[in-house]
Scaffold this active site. Structure first.
Site, PDB file in Angstrom:
ATOM      1  CG  ASN A 162      -0.333  -0.009   2.620  1.00  0.00           C
ATOM      2  OD1 ASN A 162       0.836  -0.246   2.681  1.00  0.00           O
ATOM      3  ND2 ASN A 162      -1.102   0.610   3.369  1.00  0.00           N
ATOM      4  CD  GLU A 258       5.570  -0.008  13.120  1.00  0.00           C
ATOM      5  OE1 GLU A 258       6.207   0.832  13.758  1.00  0.00           O
ATOM      6  OE2 GLU A 258       4.200  -0.303  13.201  1.00  0.00           O
ATOM      7  CB  CYS A 292      -1.555  -0.139   8.763  1.00  0.00           C
ATOM      8  SG  CYS A 292      -0.528   1.258   9.110  1.00  0.00           S
TER       9      CYS A 292
HETATM   10  P1  NAP Z   1       1.395  -8.899   3.435  1.00  0.00           P
HETATM   11  O1  NAP Z   1       0.657  -9.792   2.899  1.00  0.00           O
HETATM   12  O2  NAP Z   1       1.728  -9.283   4.885  1.00  0.00           O
HETATM   13  O3  NAP Z   1       2.693  -8.759   2.786  1.00  0.00           O
HETATM   14  C1  NAP Z   1       3.761  -7.805   3.443  1.00  0.00           C
HETATM   15  C2  NAP Z   1       5.154  -8.181   2.833  1.00  0.00           C
HETATM   16  O4  NAP Z   1       5.660  -9.498   3.253  1.00  0.00           O
HETATM   17  C3  NAP Z   1       5.309  -8.311   1.318  1.00  0.00           C
HETATM   18  O5  NAP Z   1       6.305  -7.936   0.898  1.00  0.00           O
HETATM   19  C4  NAP Z   1       5.217  -9.822   1.306  1.00  0.00           C
HETATM   20  O6  NAP Z   1       5.597 -10.407  -0.169  1.00  0.00           O
HETATM   21  C5  NAP Z   1       6.008 -10.267   2.208  1.00  0.00           C
HETATM   22  N1  NAP Z   1       5.984 -11.715   2.656  1.00  0.00           N
HETATM   23  C6  NAP Z   1       4.930 -12.665   2.532  1.00  0.00           C
HETATM   24  N2  NAP Z   1       5.330 -13.736   3.062  1.00  0.00           N
HETATM   25  C7  NAP Z   1       6.285 -13.621   3.625  1.00  0.00           C
HETATM   26  C8  NAP Z   1       7.338 -14.542   4.568  1.00  0.00           C
HETATM   27  N3  NAP Z   1       6.875 -15.525   4.706  1.00  0.00           N
HETATM   28  N4  NAP Z   1       8.303 -14.038   4.955  1.00  0.00           N
HETATM   29  C9  NAP Z   1       8.763 -12.810   4.752  1.00  0.00           C
HETATM   30  N5  NAP Z   1       7.973 -11.922   4.081  1.00  0.00           N
HETATM   31  C10 NAP Z   1       6.975 -12.318   3.510  1.00  0.00           C
HETATM   32  O7  NAP Z   1       0.824  -7.407   3.805  1.00  0.00           O
HETATM   33  P2  NAP Z   1       0.238  -6.658   2.564  1.00  0.00           P
HETATM   34  O8  NAP Z   1      -0.777  -7.171   2.018  1.00  0.00           O
HETATM   35  O9  NAP Z   1       1.447  -6.580   1.533  1.00  0.00           O
HETATM   36  O10 NAP Z   1      -0.166  -5.407   3.332  1.00  0.00           O
HETATM   37  C11 NAP Z   1      -1.322  -5.377   3.881  1.00  0.00           C
HETATM   38  C12 NAP Z   1      -1.085  -5.561   5.394  1.00  0.00           C
HETATM   39  O11 NAP Z   1      -0.021  -4.747   5.773  1.00  0.00           O
HETATM   40  C13 NAP Z   1      -2.280  -5.018   6.425  1.00  0.00           C
HETATM   41  O12 NAP Z   1      -2.463  -6.066   7.486  1.00  0.00           O
HETATM   42  C14 NAP Z   1      -1.735  -3.761   6.912  1.00  0.00           C
HETATM   43  O13 NAP Z   1      -2.477  -3.418   8.264  1.00  0.00           O
HETATM   44  C15 NAP Z   1      -0.334  -3.848   7.104  1.00  0.00           C
HETATM   45  N6  NAP Z   1       0.319  -2.796   7.090  1.00  0.00           N
HETATM   46  C16 NAP Z   1       0.875  -2.313   8.249  1.00  0.00           C
HETATM   47  C17 NAP Z   1       1.394  -1.222   7.947  1.00  0.00           C
HETATM   48  C18 NAP Z   1       1.944  -0.333   9.586  1.00  0.00           C
HETATM   49  O14 NAP Z   1       2.667   0.465   9.494  1.00  0.00           O
HETATM   50  N7  NAP Z   1       1.598  -1.004  10.570  1.00  0.00           N
HETATM   51  C19 NAP Z   1       1.492  -0.146   6.951  1.00  0.00           C
HETATM   52  C20 NAP Z   1       1.194  -0.857   5.823  1.00  0.00           C
HETATM   53  C21 NAP Z   1       0.428  -1.931   5.951  1.00  0.00           C
HETATM   54  P3  NAP Z   1       4.566 -10.832  -1.329  1.00  0.00           P
HETATM   55  O15 NAP Z   1       3.776  -9.452  -1.484  1.00  0.00           O
HETATM   56  O16 NAP Z   1       5.423 -11.151  -2.260  1.00  0.00           O
HETATM   57  O17 NAP Z   1       3.673 -11.842  -0.609  1.00  0.00           O
HETATM   58  O1  G3P Z   2      -0.809   1.670   5.887  1.00  0.00           O
HETATM   59  C1  G3P Z   2       0.309   2.306   5.946  1.00  0.00           C
HETATM   60  C2  G3P Z   2       0.620   3.199   7.164  1.00  0.00           C
HETATM   61  O2  G3P Z   2       1.716   3.302   7.489  1.00  0.00           O
HETATM   62  C3  G3P Z   2      -0.434   4.411   7.120  1.00  0.00           C
HETATM   63  O3  G3P Z   2       0.128   5.502   6.684  1.00  0.00           O
HETATM   64  O4  G3P Z   2       0.149   8.030   6.474  1.00  0.00           O
HETATM   65  O5  G3P Z   2      -1.822   6.427   5.247  1.00  0.00           O
HETATM   66  O6  G3P Z   2      -1.527   6.950   7.829  1.00  0.00           O
HETATM   67  P1  G3P Z   2      -0.863   6.743   6.590  1.00  0.00           P
END
Ligand code: NAP
Ligand code: G3P
Length: 484
Positions: A162, A258, A292
């Site tokens: 994202n 995160e 997120c």
């Molecule tokens: P995701 O499916 O967990 O993927 C995140 C990253 O992890 C991608 O680069 C993914 O690669 C990689 N990954 C997948 N399996 C892995 C493994 N076994 N070991 C290491 N890395 C692996 O998350 P997303 O769909 O991209 O993002 C959405 C989620 O992220 C939501 O839950 C959101 O809340 C969270 N998020 C949190 C924050 C924060 O700052 N707290 C910010 C943004 C998003 P692939 O794409 O190749 O699977």
């Molecule tokens: O999901 C990405 C997170 O880091 C949120 O960023 O700037 O949209 O609150 P922001």
């Protein structure tokens, strides 16, 4: 760089300053979430190629760690300039690849360049400290401790879809300025945008091997990267289940995770309902809720809930829905699987008696903004992270009930409290289990020098510029035992 087959470019990966095609011969198709067509192919690299990346990072780190800070700074300043210089191309790529509006995509590139500049300036003003022994009973002042911060070594930076540029640079810049080298694994659906960011870094003249872009599905190379014994620190942003997997698989190295969120918007009966509604709608529905920090539930005081729901309904029905090309607020979700998950939450809630205020309309991976009232805790939408445009409203009788419901969540990223009574705001904020509580404002990360913390299943460690630099370094103490 990309080799064109008919119209679809194939993108290389990047190791030791070279752009390469994988010996696997395998590539991954990247679909645009709104064009619904393949916009590029990225390399699915092998574990051997992962090893080669880590070896070049390890070798390069020895020299980079002893380079003067000012010299490191110049490369990052140039990187920021290169990003700004190529912002049109990068923003267009972000829009195509992750379906963000062009305006938001430009904002992401600009925010990233500013983040890099601020990271350099912060590092230039971070100094160690010294301590004398005689402040401890019985110890001599000729014992002097000089504490400095030193790099951890090779940092594995894994980013989500994202914010394919911003949440990648938010790891790479603090790592580099503090003398580390980087293995960068972008989200597959974000790899092309990540690659464009690395092209800008390459143009800054950064020495070889300092940043290495490894591409491929996390499900294929993720565990291998995380368990690799030449990785010294992992900075991961993504889903909670992936984060937990990384915490289980990584061995004895510092982690910053995160993860997901279920941020509540608590609306007290003395709040300005129109202002609160504006913040809630922006917080819940920008980028279709794929943040997120999105507000993912409203806890409304029952005395004002009817009025609030009416205002939220009007605001929601005024949201533009459609293509990111048209700067729509609600855009197609990243893929059909995500849209199925969101639709499932809506269906489950309605089956269990929630009231549909507006929405529950869908076209492929485009979900119309949906408001659900009279939601109760037995409904999945009350506890799950939708990462999509659905907002459940739960009615509460008191601040304490709102606090209890808020804290029942396994997540603890942020929360918003809407009230005109500052004492009440702090009473609630002090009892909310979250990294950050926003008073009369939407939940969001930033400004980027603010600490950004997830607790419980929302994460480990802290981001925010200074915190990120600290998380990628450790203290090194040198004790002088001077003659008495
Ligand atoms: P995701 O499916 O967990 O993927 C995140 C990253 O992890 C991608 O680069 C993914 O690669 C990689 N990954 C997948 N399996 C892995 C493994 N076994 N070991 C290491 N890395 C692996 O998350 P997303 O769909 O991209 O993002 C959405 C989620 O992220 C939501 O839950 C959101 O809340 C969270 N998020 C949190 C924050 C924060 O700052 N707290 C910010 C943004 C998003 P692939 O794409 O190749 O699977
Ligand atoms: O999901 C990405 C997170 O880091 C949120 O960023 O700037 O949209 O609150 P922001």
């Amino acid at each position: 760089m990309p080799v064109n087959s008919i119209h679809i470019p194939t993108y290389p990966y990047y190791i030791n300053g070279d752009w390469l095609e994988s010996r696997s011969g395998q590539t991954i198709d990247i679909y645009s979430p709104y064009l619904n067509e393949v916009i590029g192919k990225v390399q699915a690299i092998t574990k051997d190629e992962v090893d080669e990346a880590i070896i070049s990072a390890r070798i390069a780190q020895r020299d980079w760690a002893i380079r003067p800070l000012q010299e490191r700074a110049q490369y990052l300043y140039r990187w920021a300039d290169e990003l700004v210089a190529s912002k049109d191309e990068i923003a267009a790529t972000i829009m195509k690849e992750v379906g963000k509006t062009l305006k938001d995509a430009y904002k992401e590139v600009t925010r990233t360049a500013e983040f890099i500049q601020y990271t350099v300036e912060e590092a230039l003003h971070m100094h160690g400290e010294s301590m004398r022994g005689d402040s401890f009973p019985g110890c001599s002042k000729s014992k002097v401790a000089i504490t400095d911060r030193v790099p951890l070594g090779v940092v594995l930076a894994i980013s989500p879809f994202n914010y394919p540029v911003n949440l990648s640079a938010a790891k790479i810049a603090p790592a580099l300025i503090s003398g580390n080298t980087v293995i960068f694994k972008p989200a597959t659906q974000g790899t092309i945008s990540g690659l464009k960011m690395i092209e800008a870094l390459h143009r800054s003249g950064l020495p070889k091997g300092l940043v290495n872009l490894v591409t491929g599905r996390g499900s294929e190379i993720g565990d291998y990267l995380v368990e690799h014994d030449s990785i010294d620190m992992i900075s991961f942003t993504g889903g909670t289940s992936t984060g937990i997997n990384i915490a289980k698989k990584s061995v004895m190295i510092p982690l910053v995770l995160e993860l997901g969120g279920k941020d509540p918007g608590i609306v007290c009966e003395d709040a300005n309902l129109f202002e609160s509604a504006k913040q809630i709608i922006s917080g819940a529905f920008s980028y279709s809720g794929q943040r997120c920090t999105a507000i993912k539930r409203v806890l409304a005081h029952e005395n004002i809930a009817d009025n609030l729901v009416q205002i939220l309904k009007e605001e929601t029905m005024n949201l533009s829905v459609g293509s990111p090309k048209d700067e729509s607020m609600i855009v197609p979700l990243i893929d059909h699987q995500s849209a199925d998950f969101v639709q499932g939450l809506i269906d489950d809630a309605l089956e269990k008696g929630a009231t549909l205020v507006t929405g529950n309309k869908r076209s492929k991976n485009l979900i119309y903004p949906t408001l659900l009232d009279n939601v109760t805790m037995d409904m999945d939408v009350a506890i799950e992270e939708p990462f999509g445009p659905v907002l459940p409203i739960l009615r509460v009788k008191s601040d304490q009930e709102a606090i209890d419901i808020a804290n029942q969540s396994e997540y603890g990223l942020q929360a918003s409290v809407f009230t005109n009574d500052i004492n009440r705001a702090f009473r609630i904020s002090n009892n909310i289990e979250a990294g950050t509580v926003q008073i009369n404002g939407r939940t969001e990360r930033g400004p980027d020098h603010f600490p950004f913390i997830g607790i419980k299943k929302s994460g480990i460690g802290s981001q925010g510029i200074r915190r990120s630099i600290e998380s990628m370094t450790r203290e090194k103490v040198t004790v002088l035992n001077l003659a008495e």
